[in-house]
Design an enzyme around this catalytic site. Structure first.
Site, PDB file in Angstrom:
ATOM      1  N   LYS A  33      45.544  44.974  34.577  1.00  0.00           N
ATOM      2  CA  LYS A  33      46.338  43.885  35.218  1.00  0.00           C
ATOM      3  C   LYS A  33      47.391  44.531  36.077  1.00  0.00           C
ATOM      4  O   LYS A  33      47.573  45.579  36.081  1.00  0.00           O
ATOM      5  CB  LYS A  33      47.154  43.178  34.004  1.00  0.00           C
ATOM      6  CG  LYS A  33      46.247  42.404  33.103  1.00  0.00           C
ATOM      7  CD  LYS A  33      46.361  40.962  33.458  1.00  0.00           C
ATOM      8  CE  LYS A  33      45.334  40.052  32.893  1.00  0.00           C
ATOM      9  NZ  LYS A  33      45.472  39.554  31.546  1.00  0.00           N
ATOM     10  N   ARG A  88      40.362  42.491  25.316  1.00  0.00           N
ATOM     11  CA  ARG A  88      39.516  41.795  26.596  1.00  0.00           C
ATOM     12  C   ARG A  88      39.462  43.150  27.564  1.00  0.00           C
ATOM     13  O   ARG A  88      40.474  43.319  28.017  1.00  0.00           O
ATOM     14  CB  ARG A  88      40.035  40.541  26.767  1.00  0.00           C
ATOM     15  CG  ARG A  88      39.068  39.878  28.066  1.00  0.00           C
ATOM     16  CD  ARG A  88      40.021  38.566  28.676  1.00  0.00           C
ATOM     17  NE  ARG A  88      39.132  37.869  29.514  1.00  0.00           N
ATOM     18  CZ  ARG A  88      39.145  38.032  30.737  1.00  0.00           C
ATOM     19  NH1 ARG A  88      40.047  39.023  31.149  1.00  0.00           N
ATOM     20  NH2 ARG A  88      38.274  37.790  31.758  1.00  0.00           N
TER      21      ARG A  88
HETATM   22  N1  HH2 Z   1      43.161  37.470  31.667  1.00  0.00           N
HETATM   23  C1  HH2 Z   1      42.252  37.111  32.626  1.00  0.00           C
HETATM   24  C2  HH2 Z   1      41.209  36.208  32.452  1.00  0.00           C
HETATM   25  N2  HH2 Z   1      41.073  35.497  31.065  1.00  0.00           N
HETATM   26  N3  HH2 Z   1      41.921  35.430  28.928  1.00  0.00           N
HETATM   27  C3  HH2 Z   1      42.632  35.975  28.067  1.00  0.00           C
HETATM   28  N4  HH2 Z   1      42.380  35.242  26.780  1.00  0.00           N
HETATM   29  N5  HH2 Z   1      43.629  36.896  28.179  1.00  0.00           N
HETATM   30  C4  HH2 Z   1      43.657  37.165  29.315  1.00  0.00           C
HETATM   31  O1  HH2 Z   1      44.557  38.082  29.346  1.00  0.00           O
HETATM   32  C5  HH2 Z   1      43.024  36.895  30.633  1.00  0.00           C
HETATM   33  C6  HH2 Z   1      41.926  35.899  30.211  1.00  0.00           C
HETATM   34  C7  HH2 Z   1      42.470  37.884  33.965  1.00  0.00           C
HETATM   35  O2  HH2 Z   1      41.582  38.835  34.342  1.00  0.00           O
HETATM   36  P1  HH2 Z   1      40.169  38.732  34.970  1.00  0.00           P
HETATM   37  O3  HH2 Z   1      38.969  37.712  34.268  1.00  0.00           O
HETATM   38  O4  HH2 Z   1      39.643  40.194  35.141  1.00  0.00           O
HETATM   39  O5  HH2 Z   1      40.334  38.242  36.323  1.00  0.00           O
HETATM   40  P2  HH2 Z   1      40.024  36.808  37.228  1.00  0.00           P
HETATM   41  O6  HH2 Z   1      40.579  35.708  36.140  1.00  0.00           O
HETATM   42  O7  HH2 Z   1      40.680  36.733  38.397  1.00  0.00           O
HETATM   43  O8  HH2 Z   1      38.697  36.797  37.246  1.00  0.00           O
END
Ligand code: HH2
Length: 266
Positions: free
Chosen positions: A203, A237
């Site tokens: 993050k 996660r």
């Molecule tokens: N963070 C992201 C996406 N989904 N779900 C939960 N429950 N908690 C989180 O902190 C969280 C999440 C963001 O990360 P990422 O999936 O790597 O990025 P993107 O949404 O741009 O695909």
């Protein structure tokens, strides 16, 4: 099939991030066969749950229609389900959730804080786990009550108490300082007795502390995974499964005590 939640004496479950998106902030989103290879690797490296998302939640990312999100999911979901781990769907849309749960997913991961309350009803109908994420920031004192209010809303919509998972939403509408503060105070959230999911992996707040881009945030992510484990998180996660499994097991050994369970919550 592994259970989605750990027993009170078990280290946190490792939820592997699978982004069927071309524009994920973390840089490893990929549609089609590439995603299935990533999923297989996550299983081999010790993941417990696979979290599949077809719309990026990155600030400034392009919104995707429900049709497009369903199409992206349908192209990979059967192969991901066939790997035999519980599958979580990262979506904010009831229609997408409905399709995925009907196909065999068992967790709804909502990062919007029930922006569409219909999502809780879909989770209830399928007896799915529902991740409720704190999204935004007013004051530090309001994070817990706001999460509790979301939990009450979901219970009211018919979601069973033992299906709720709370997430403080690191990076969602929060500055780096605010995300650090939420992680620092995670004990007060886990002490409520609901299972807690923490998504710190790669993050922006880690990037700001270490002044590093997303592809250089492994060590910072592992430090956060260890801290979340020590403070009683139930699910981490993560993007880097193998390293996170090891960090969580080590931190759990240092912790030495079971986490507070729902049965002792009231
Ligand atoms: N963070 C992201 C996406 N989904 N779900 C939960 N429950 N908690 C989180 O902190 C969280 C999440 C963001 O990360 P990422 O999936 O790597 O990025 P993107 O949404 O741009 O695909």
């Amino acid at each position: 099939m592994t259970s989605v939640l750990p027993g009170p004496g078990d280290p946190p479950r490792i939820m592997a991030v699978l982004n069927a998106t071309p524009d994920s902030f973390s840089g490893d989103g990929r549609p089609g066969q590439g995603l299935i290879e990533l999923a297989k690797r996550a299983v081999a490296e010790g993941a417990d749950v696979l979290d599949l998302g077809a719309e990026s939640t990155r600030p400034g990312s392009t919104p995707v229609s429900a049709e497009e999100e369903v199409a992206r999911l349908e192209s990979v979901l059967p192969a991901v389900l066939a790997l035999g781990l519980p599958v979580s769907i990262d979506t904010q849309k009831p229609r997408v959730a409905e399709t995925a749960l009907a196909a065999g997913a068992v967790v709804l991961n909502d990062v919007s804080g029930l922006a569409d309350p219909g999502l809780a009803r879909v989770a209830a109908e399928h007896n799915a786990y529902l991740v409720l994420t704190h999204n935004g920031w007013r004051t530090e004192r309001e994070v817990l009550p706001e999460l509790q209010a979301l939990a009450e809303q979901a219970l009211h919509a018919g979601v069973a108490e033992e299906r709720l998972i709370l997430d403080p939403g690191l990076g969602f509408g929060k500055t780096a300082e605010q995300s650090l503060g939420v992680l620092r105070d995670l004990d007060s959230l886990t002490a409520l007795g609901w299972p807690v999911l923490v998504g710190a992996s790669r993050k922006g707040f880690i990037g700001q502390v270490l002044d590093l881009p997303a592809n250089e945030r492994l060590e910072g992510s592992l430090a956060c995974a260890a801290i979340a484990t020590l403070k009683g998180a139930s699910i981490l996660r993560v993007h880097d499964v193998k390293a996170s499994v090891r960090a969580a097991r080590m931190a759990w050994a240092v912790r030495g005590t079971p986490r507070v369970s729902q049965s002792t919550r009231r």
